[in-house]
Design a protein around this motif. Structure first.
Motif, short mmCIF file in Angstrom:
data_model
loop_
_atom_site.label_atom_id
_atom_site.label_comp_id
_atom_site.label_asym_id
_atom_site.label_seq_id
_atom_site.Cartn_x
_atom_site.Cartn_y
_atom_site.Cartn_z
N ILE A 103 -4.86 2.49 -44.77
CA ILE A 103 -5.57 3.41 -43.89
C ILE A 103 -4.63 4.51 -43.40
O ILE A 103 -5.01 5.69 -43.36
CB ILE A 103 -6.20 2.65 -42.71
CG1 ILE A 103 -7.34 1.77 -43.21
CG2 ILE A 103 -6.69 3.60 -41.63
CD1 ILE A 103 -7.87 0.82 -42.20
N ALA A 104 -3.41 4.16 -43.06
CA ALA A 104 -2.43 5.16 -42.62
C ALA A 104 -2.11 6.14 -43.73
O ALA A 104 -2.02 7.35 -43.49
CB ALA A 104 -1.15 4.47 -42.14
N THR A 105 -1.96 5.66 -44.94
CA THR A 105 -1.65 6.55 -46.06
C THR A 105 -2.79 7.50 -46.36
O THR A 105 -2.58 8.71 -46.55
CB THR A 105 -1.29 5.73 -47.31
OG1 THR A 105 -0.19 4.86 -46.99
CG2 THR A 105 -0.90 6.63 -48.46
N VAL A 106 -4.01 7.00 -46.38
CA VAL A 106 -5.17 7.85 -46.65
C VAL A 106 -5.34 8.89 -45.54
O VAL A 106 -5.54 10.07 -45.81
CB VAL A 106 -6.44 7.00 -46.83
CG1 VAL A 106 -7.69 7.85 -46.86
CG2 VAL A 106 -6.35 6.17 -48.09
N ALA A 107 -5.24 8.46 -44.29
CA ALA A 107 -5.39 9.39 -43.17
C ALA A 107 -4.28 10.45 -43.18
O ALA A 107 -4.55 11.63 -42.95
CB ALA A 107 -5.37 8.63 -41.84
N ALA A 108 -3.06 10.04 -43.46
CA ALA A 108 -1.95 10.99 -43.47
C ALA A 108 -2.08 11.98 -44.62
O ALA A 108 -1.79 13.17 -44.45
CB ALA A 108 -0.63 10.24 -43.56
N LEU A 109 -2.51 11.51 -45.78
CA LEU A 109 -2.69 12.43 -46.91
C LEU A 109 -3.80 13.44 -46.63
O LEU A 109 -3.65 14.63 -46.92
CB LEU A 109 -2.97 11.65 -48.19
CG LEU A 109 -1.76 10.95 -48.80
CD1 LEU A 109 -2.19 10.05 -49.95
CD2 LEU A 109 -0.74 11.97 -49.28
N ILE A 110 -4.90 12.99 -46.07
CA ILE A 110 -5.99 13.91 -45.73
C ILE A 110 -5.52 14.93 -44.70
O ILE A 110 -5.75 16.13 -44.85
CB ILE A 110 -7.22 13.12 -45.22
CG1 ILE A 110 -7.86 12.37 -46.38
CG2 ILE A 110 -8.23 14.05 -44.56
CD1 ILE A 110 -8.93 11.39 -45.96
N LEU A 111 -4.84 14.46 -43.68
CA LEU A 111 -4.35 15.35 -42.63
C LEU A 111 -3.33 16.36 -43.18
O LEU A 111 -3.38 17.55 -42.88
CB LEU A 111 -3.71 14.51 -41.52
CG LEU A 111 -3.19 15.24 -40.31
CD1 LEU A 111 -4.36 15.69 -39.46
CD2 LEU A 111 -2.30 14.31 -39.51
N SER A 162 -2.34 20.33 -42.38
CA SER A 162 -0.95 20.70 -42.11
C SER A 162 -0.35 21.60 -43.19
O SER A 162 0.32 22.57 -42.88
CB SER A 162 -0.12 19.43 -41.95
OG SER A 162 1.19 19.73 -41.65
N HIS A 163 -0.56 21.27 -44.45
CA HIS A 163 0.04 22.02 -45.56
C HIS A 163 -1.04 22.54 -46.49
O HIS A 163 -0.96 22.35 -47.71
CB HIS A 163 1.05 21.16 -46.30
CG HIS A 163 2.18 20.72 -45.44
ND1 HIS A 163 3.25 21.54 -45.15
CD2 HIS A 163 2.40 19.58 -44.77
CE1 HIS A 163 4.08 20.91 -44.36
NE2 HIS A 163 3.59 19.71 -44.10
N ARG A 164 -2.03 23.17 -45.92
CA ARG A 164 -3.15 23.70 -46.70
C ARG A 164 -2.63 24.77 -47.66
O ARG A 164 -1.86 25.64 -47.30
CB ARG A 164 -4.17 24.30 -45.74
CG ARG A 164 -5.39 24.84 -46.36
CD ARG A 164 -6.37 25.36 -45.34
NE ARG A 164 -5.70 26.03 -44.22
CZ ARG A 164 -5.94 25.75 -42.96
NH1 ARG A 164 -6.82 24.85 -42.63
NH2 ARG A 164 -5.29 26.40 -42.01
N GLY A 165 -3.06 24.69 -48.91
CA GLY A 165 -2.66 25.66 -49.91
C GLY A 165 -1.44 25.27 -50.72
O GLY A 165 -1.11 25.95 -51.69
#
Length: 92
Positions: A43-51, A56-59
């Motif tokens: 859950i932490a990995t999925v949430a962090a990757l989505i975030l 945070s690093h869009r683009g």
């Protein structure tokens, strides 16, 4: 061929807002939805990757993936270190 490392533009504010948000998502999943402890890292990995990828690093996909794993590791490290410190204190 991809032989160069990605350029990641990050600052200290990523650690001050991304890691606590991931930690809150993990704790909410555990307390509100009763998720087993074995699923908390997922859950932490999925949430962090989505975030990281979408906010945070869009683009910059490579930077988003790279930093997402760091956010996840930091949040889970905080969670389990606090747990182990508490258990050690109680055993003393």
């Amino acid at each position: 061929m991809l032989t160069e490392y990605p350029i990641i533009h990050t600052n200290i504010w990523d650690a001050f807002w991304a890691v606590p948000v991931v930690l809150l998502v993990v704790l909410a999943a555990k307390w509100l939805f009763g998720v087993r402890s074995s699923w908390l890292t997922t859950i932490a990995t999925v949430a962090a990757l989505i975030l990281s990828i979408f906010i945070s690093h869009r683009g910059n996909l490579s930077a988003g993936i790279f930093m997402g794993f760091f956010y996840s590791g930091a949040a889970i490290g905080v969670l389990y270190s606090v747990k182990q410190s508490y258990l050690a204190y109680r055993a003393r």
